[in-house]
Design a protein around this motif. Structure first.
Motif, PDB file in Angstrom:
ATOM      1  N   GLN A   1      39.760  41.062  37.314  1.00  0.00           N
ATOM      2  CA  GLN A   1      40.469  41.791  38.358  1.00  0.00           C
ATOM      3  C   GLN A   1      39.514  41.948  39.529  1.00  0.00           C
ATOM      4  O   GLN A   1      38.329  41.653  39.407  1.00  0.00           O
ATOM      5  N   ARG A   2      40.026  42.435  40.638  1.00  0.00           N
ATOM      6  CA  ARG A   2      39.242  42.468  41.876  1.00  0.00           C
ATOM      7  C   ARG A   2      37.950  43.285  41.737  1.00  0.00           C
ATOM      8  O   ARG A   2      36.961  43.019  42.407  1.00  0.00           O
ATOM      9  N   ASP A   3      37.961  44.284  40.849  1.00  0.00           N
ATOM     10  CA  ASP A   3      36.833  45.208  40.818  1.00  0.00           C
ATOM     11  C   ASP A   3      36.113  45.297  39.472  1.00  0.00           C
ATOM     12  O   ASP A   3      35.089  45.965  39.375  1.00  0.00           O
ATOM     13  N   HIS A   4      36.665  44.681  38.458  1.00  0.00           N
ATOM     14  CA  HIS A   4      35.934  44.630  37.182  1.00  0.00           C
ATOM     15  C   HIS A   4      36.484  43.514  36.310  1.00  0.00           C
ATOM     16  O   HIS A   4      37.599  43.016  36.530  1.00  0.00           O
ATOM     17  N   THR A   5      35.666  43.119  35.379  1.00  0.00           N
ATOM     18  CA  THR A   5      36.066  42.102  34.402  1.00  0.00           C
ATOM     19  C   THR A   5      35.782  42.663  33.015  1.00  0.00           C
ATOM     20  O   THR A   5      35.071  43.656  32.867  1.00  0.00           O
ATOM     21  N   PHE A   6      36.343  42.010  32.012  1.00  0.00           N
ATOM     22  CA  PHE A   6      35.907  42.338  30.656  1.00  0.00           C
ATOM     23  C   PHE A   6      35.876  41.076  29.814  1.00  0.00           C
ATOM     24  O   PHE A   6      36.475  40.045  30.162  1.00  0.00           O
TER      25      PHE A   6
ATOM     26  N   TRP B   1      38.700  30.262  38.137  1.00  0.00           N
ATOM     27  CA  TRP B   1      38.069  31.574  38.324  1.00  0.00           C
ATOM     28  C   TRP B   1      36.742  31.486  39.069  1.00  0.00           C
ATOM     29  O   TRP B   1      35.898  32.376  38.931  1.00  0.00           O
ATOM     30  N   GLN B   2      36.572  30.450  39.880  1.00  0.00           N
ATOM     31  CA  GLN B   2      35.261  30.284  40.526  1.00  0.00           C
ATOM     32  C   GLN B   2      34.936  31.463  41.443  1.00  0.00           C
ATOM     33  O   GLN B   2      33.765  31.749  41.702  1.00  0.00           O
ATOM     34  N   GLU B   3      35.973  32.155  41.892  1.00  0.00           N
ATOM     35  CA  GLU B   3      35.703  33.326  42.745  1.00  0.00           C
ATOM     36  C   GLU B   3      35.010  34.456  41.976  1.00  0.00           C
ATOM     37  O   GLU B   3      34.480  35.382  42.589  1.00  0.00           O
ATOM     38  N   PHE B   4      35.047  34.364  40.648  1.00  0.00           N
ATOM     39  CA  PHE B   4      34.389  35.395  39.837  1.00  0.00           C
ATOM     40  C   PHE B   4      33.059  34.911  39.257  1.00  0.00           C
ATOM     41  O   PHE B   4      32.479  35.583  38.409  1.00  0.00           O
ATOM     42  N   ASP B   5      32.614  33.729  39.701  1.00  0.00           N
ATOM     43  CA  ASP B   5      31.290  33.260  39.288  1.00  0.00           C
ATOM     44  C   ASP B   5      30.238  33.958  40.126  1.00  0.00           C
ATOM     45  O   ASP B   5      29.599  33.369  41.009  1.00  0.00           O
ATOM     46  N   LYS B   6      30.075  35.227  39.879  1.00  0.00           N
ATOM     47  CA  LYS B   6      29.174  36.075  40.648  1.00  0.00           C
ATOM     48  C   LYS B   6      28.410  36.949  39.667  1.00  0.00           C
ATOM     49  O   LYS B   6      28.806  37.071  38.494  1.00  0.00           O
TER      50      LYS B   6
ATOM     51  N   PHE C   1      34.549  42.549  43.944  1.00  0.00           N
ATOM     52  CA  PHE C   1      33.670  41.387  43.992  1.00  0.00           C
ATOM     53  C   PHE C   1      33.750  40.810  45.401  1.00  0.00           C
ATOM     54  O   PHE C   1      34.807  40.866  46.048  1.00  0.00           O
ATOM     55  N   ASP C   2      32.650  40.271  45.864  1.00  0.00           N
ATOM     56  CA  ASP C   2      32.585  39.771  47.233  1.00  0.00           C
ATOM     57  C   ASP C   2      33.471  38.535  47.414  1.00  0.00           C
ATOM     58  O   ASP C   2      33.579  37.694  46.519  1.00  0.00           O
ATOM     59  N   ASP C   3      34.055  38.444  48.603  1.00  0.00           N
ATOM     60  CA  ASP C   3      34.707  37.217  49.075  1.00  0.00           C
ATOM     61  C   ASP C   3      35.876  36.753  48.215  1.00  0.00           C
ATOM     62  O   ASP C   3      36.102  35.551  48.045  1.00  0.00           O
ATOM     63  N   LEU C   4      36.632  37.680  47.672  1.00  0.00           N
ATOM     64  CA  LEU C   4      37.808  37.285  46.897  1.00  0.00           C
ATOM     65  C   LEU C   4      38.959  36.945  47.850  1.00  0.00           C
ATOM     66  O   LEU C   4      39.109  37.562  48.912  1.00  0.00           O
ATOM     67  N   SER C   5      39.799  36.003  47.431  1.00  0.00           N
ATOM     68  CA  SER C   5      40.971  35.668  48.231  1.00  0.00           C
ATOM     69  C   SER C   5      42.058  36.723  48.023  1.00  0.00           C
ATOM     70  O   SER C   5      41.990  37.553  47.108  1.00  0.00           O
ATOM     71  N   ASP C   6      43.088  36.649  48.870  1.00  0.00           N
ATOM     72  CA  ASP C   6      44.153  37.655  48.857  1.00  0.00           C
ATOM     73  C   ASP C   6      44.864  37.743  47.508  1.00  0.00           C
ATOM     74  O   ASP C   6      45.399  38.793  47.150  1.00  0.00           O
ATOM     75  N   LYS C   7      44.895  36.624  46.804  1.00  0.00           N
ATOM     76  CA  LYS C   7      45.579  36.579  45.507  1.00  0.00           C
ATOM     77  C   LYS C   7      45.162  37.733  44.613  1.00  0.00           C
ATOM     78  O   LYS C   7      45.958  38.273  43.842  1.00  0.00           O
ATOM     79  N   TRP C   8      43.909  38.119  44.745  1.00  0.00           N
ATOM     80  CA  TRP C   8      43.364  39.097  43.809  1.00  0.00           C
ATOM     81  C   TRP C   8      43.542  40.541  44.296  1.00  0.00           C
ATOM     82  O   TRP C   8      43.118  41.471  43.591  1.00  0.00           O
ATOM     83  N   ASP C   9      44.175  40.707  45.452  1.00  0.00           N
ATOM     84  CA  ASP C   9      44.410  42.083  45.908  1.00  0.00           C
ATOM     85  C   ASP C   9      45.195  42.870  44.864  1.00  0.00           C
ATOM     86  O   ASP C   9      44.911  44.039  44.595  1.00  0.00           O
ATOM     87  N   THR C  10      46.218  42.212  44.327  1.00  0.00           N
ATOM     88  CA  THR C  10      47.022  42.859  43.286  1.00  0.00           C
ATOM     89  C   THR C  10      47.142  41.965  42.061  1.00  0.00           C
ATOM     90  O   THR C  10      48.025  42.168  41.223  1.00  0.00           O
ATOM     91  N   GLY C  11      46.271  40.966  41.951  1.00  0.00           N
ATOM     92  CA  GLY C  11      46.337  40.030  40.835  1.00  0.00           C
ATOM     93  C   GLY C  11      45.318  40.349  39.760  1.00  0.00           C
ATOM     94  O   GLY C  11      44.248  40.907  40.032  1.00  0.00           O
ATOM     95  N   GLY C  12      45.672  40.007  38.552  1.00  0.00           N
ATOM     96  CA  GLY C  12      44.742  40.091  37.434  1.00  0.00           C
ATOM     97  C   GLY C  12      45.105  39.004  36.451  1.00  0.00           C
ATOM     98  O   GLY C  12      46.301  38.682  36.301  1.00  0.00           O
ATOM     99  N   GLU C  13      44.115  38.380  35.814  1.00  0.00           N
ATOM    100  CA  GLU C  13      44.424  37.336  34.832  1.00  0.00           C
ATOM    101  C   GLU C  13      43.644  37.587  33.543  1.00  0.00           C
ATOM    102  O   GLU C  13      42.504  38.049  33.577  1.00  0.00           O
ATOM    103  N   TYR C  14      44.319  37.217  32.439  1.00  0.00           N
ATOM    104  CA  TYR C  14      43.798  37.517  31.106  1.00  0.00           C
ATOM    105  C   TYR C  14      43.957  36.249  30.276  1.00  0.00           C
ATOM    106  O   TYR C  14      45.080  35.850  29.950  1.00  0.00           O
ATOM    107  N   VAL C  15      42.840  35.637  29.965  1.00  0.00           N
ATOM    108  CA  VAL C  15      42.878  34.295  29.385  1.00  0.00           C
ATOM    109  C   VAL C  15      42.073  34.245  28.093  1.00  0.00           C
ATOM    110  O   VAL C  15      40.992  34.842  27.989  1.00  0.00           O
TER     111      VAL C  15
END
Lengths: 93, 384
Positions: free
Chosen positions: B285-290, B176-181, B260-274
Motif C-alpha cells: 500500500q502507499r504507506d506500508h507493506t507486509f 511492483w517496481q515502485e515499491f523496490d525501495k 513511499f517516494d514517487d508512487l504513481s496515482d494508482k496507489w493513492d487508493t490502491g493496494g495489492e495482495y499477492v
C-alpha cells in the motif's frame, strides 16, 4: 590461586605455575571469554617454545589461533604466521 | 505408497476444475512429495532480512527438516548455508547470535568465514598440525544454497535447479517496481507469528481471493466492498487480489504514515495482495507493506511469520509509534479472523468424499491459479 596471567610473564612459567595456567584456561572456557583464551593459549605456546617443544608449541598456537579467528581479532594473523613458519598451517588470505 | 492421484481435473479451466485432492492436505506421503517438488524445487521464503540486520548476525532456521543458517557478512550480503559442519556433520549454530570473526564448529572447531570459506581445520594433520595433503581447504567450504532477498524476504532454492529468482518473478517485480525501495521494519509490535492447524497451502488459497471478505472480515466491508476488489492472476507465476479503495490510517490529529517516494496515482487508493508461490504472501500500500512467510511444520500445521514495514524509519517518524502499534493490531485482527477458515478447511479435508471442491469461475480464479501451479510442480517432479 589468583595468578593474573599476562603475556609478559611467559618466560617465567615454572612447573608449579602450569596448574594455575591450566585453571585459568578452564575458567576462560567456562566464560566463553575468547580474547582471554587467545592470550592464555598464546602464553602456553610461548612457554613451550622456550622449552623447544615444537609439537606442544604448535598445539597451543593452534588453540590460540582458532579462538582468535572466532573472536575476529587481528592477532589471528600473527598466530597464523607462527604456525606457517613451523609448517603447521596454510597462510591466511 | 498408493498410486498418486491424477491431477488432470485440477489443471483444467477454473470453470470445470476441481481443487487439489484431500491427500494433498492430509497425507504425509504427499506432503513429502510436495516438500521436494513444490517447496525445495522453487524459491521458498525462509525468513527476513530484518532478522539478521547487522554484519555478523547469524540465525539458524529449520526449513522442513533442513538445517539452514542465515548469515549477513561484513559487506552486508545475506547468505544461506547448510548449518552443518563439513567435518562430522555437527550443527554449527544453534541459536541466533552475532559472529565477530568466524563460525566455529563447537565440536572440533573447524572455522568458516562469514562468506562460507573454511579457514581453519585445527589439528587435522595431527596435534598442532593444521594441514593435511588430502584435506583441501578450498573444497570444504560451507554448503551454500541459492538465495535472494526481495521485499526483505529471504528466499531460497534448496534443490538448486530453479531459474534465477529475478527471472521467475520478473513480472511481479516489474508490477511492483515502485515499491523496490528501502523498507523500514515497524519494530517489535510489527512482528508476530500465528500457529495454525492447517496445511500451508490453505493459507495461500485463502489469502489469494477476496470472495470471503464480506463474510469473514465484515469490518473491512464497511469501506472495502467486494466490488472494489479485483483478481490478480498470472498463470504459472503468482496470484492474489487488489483493492481500489485502500484508505490510509489516520491518527486523532489527522496524522498519517509517510508514503513511499514517487508512487504513481494508482496507489493513492490502491493496494495489492499477492501470493509469491509457493509460500510467501505480500501486501503493498502507499504507506506500508507486509510480508508473511508460511512455515510448513508438517502436513497439518503451519506457522505464519508476519512482518510489517514502512516507508520511513521509526526514528524518522517517532511521533507515529502509537499508529504503528494500532496498524499492527488491525492486521493481526484480520489475520486472526482467517484462522477458523483455514483450520476449518483443513478439518473438512478429512471428509473422504470431498472431491477437491468446485470453484467459483468468477471469484476463485486466483485460488485455482495456485492449485494449477502446485499441480504443475508435482507433475514436473513426477516426470523427472
Amino acid at each position: 590461586m589468583t595468578q593474573e596471567w599476562t603475556s609478559e610473564i611467559w618466560a617465567t612459567i615454572r612447573p608449579e605455575e602450569a596448574a594455575a595456567l591450566h585453571a585459568a584456561i578452564l575458567a576462560a572456557h567456562a566464560q566463553h571469554d575468547l580474547e582471554r583464551l587467545v592470550d592464555l593459549y598464546a602464553i602456553a605456546a610461548d612457554s613451550k617454545e622456550v622449552e623447544g617443544d615444537v609439537d606442544a608449541t604448535c598445539f597451543f598456537l593452534t588453540q590460540a589461533f582458532v579462538f582468535a579467528l572466532e573472536a575476529g581479532v587481528a592477532r589471528a594473523h600473527e598466530l597464523n604466521r607462527r604456525l606457517v613458519a613451523y609448517g603447521r598451517a596454510w597462510p591466511l588470505e | 505408497m498408493n498410486k498418486p492421484s491424477s491431477l488432470e481435473s485440477v489443471m483444467t479451466s477454473v470453470n470445470r476444475a476441481n481443487g487439489l485432492p484431500n491427500a494433498h492436505y492430509i497425507d504425509p506421503v504427499v506432503f513429502a512429495e510436495e516438500r521436494q517438488s513444490v517447496l525445495f524445487a522453487n524459491w521458498s521464503g525462509i525468513g527476513f532480512g530484518k532478522d539478521i540486520p547487522e554484519a555478523g548476525d547469524a540465525k539458524p532456521v529449520d526449513f522442513l527438516g533442513v538445517p539452514l543458517l542465515l548469515v549477513r557478512d561484513q559487506d552486508g550480503a545475506v547468505h544461506v548455508y547448510q548449518n552443518t559442519c563439513r567435518h562430522r556433520g555437527m550443527v554449527l549454530v544453534d541459536e541466533p547470535k552475532n559472529i565477530r570473526g568466524t563460525i566455529r564448529c563447537p565440536y572440533h572447531s573447524w572455522c568458516y568465514s562469514l562468506k562460507g570459506k573454511l579457514r581453519a581445520a585445527p589439528h587435522v594433520g595431527g596435534v598442532g598440525q593444521n594441514t593435511h595433503e588430502d584435506v583441501k581447504m578450498d573444497e570444504l567450504g560451507l554448503i551454500t544454497f541459492r538465495s535472494h532477498v526481495w521485499q526483505d524476504v529471504i528466499f531460497v532454492n534448496i534443490d538448486g535447479n530453479a531459474a534465477p529468482f529475478d527471472e521467475v518473478h520478473a513480472d511481479l517485480i516489474e508490477r511492483w517496481q515502485e515499491f523496490d525501495k528501502p523498507l523500514y521494519h515497524g519494530g517489535i509490535d510489527s512482528s508476530f507469528q500465528l500457529e495454525v492447524k492447517t496445511n500451508w497451502k490453505l493459507a495461500v488459497e485463502n489469502y489469494c481471493e477476496s470472495y470471503h471478505l464480506p463474510w469473514v472480515h465484515p469490518g473491512l466491508n464497511s469501506y472495502s466492498r467486494l466490488e472494489d476488489h479485483y483478481n490478480i492472476e498470472s498463470r504459472g507465476k503468482y496470484s492474489g487480489q487488489g483493492t481500489l479503495v485502500y484508505r490510509q490510517m489516520q491518527g486523532a490529529e489527522g496524522e498519517v504514515f509517510p508514503d513511499f517516494d514517487d508512487l504513481s496515482d494508482k496507489w493513492d487508493t490502491g493496494g495489492e495482495y499477492v501470493a509469491v508461490y509457493p509460500n510467501v504472501l505480500l501486501g503493498v500500500q502507499r504507506d506500508h507493506t507486509f510480508a508473511i512467510v508460511l512455515e510448513p511444520k508438517d502436513c497439518e500445521n503451519t506457522v505464519e511469520h508476519i512482518e510489517i514495514y514502512y516507508a520511513k524509519s521509526g526514528e524518522q517518524t517517532a511521533g507515529l509509534d502509537h499508529m504503528r502499534h494500532q496498524n499492527a493490531q488491525l492486521w493481526k485482527t484480520v489475520f486472526e479472523e482467517d484462522i477458523f477458515v483455514v483450520e476449518g478447511m483443513q478439518k473438512g479435508r478429512h471428509g473422504p468424499m470431498f472431491d477437491g471442491g468446485r470453484f467459483s469461475p468468477a471469484m476463485d480464479g486466483p485460488t485455482h491459479n495456485f492449485h494449477h501451479w502446485v499441480a504443475t510442480q508435482i507433475e514436473t517432479g513426477r516426470a523427472t
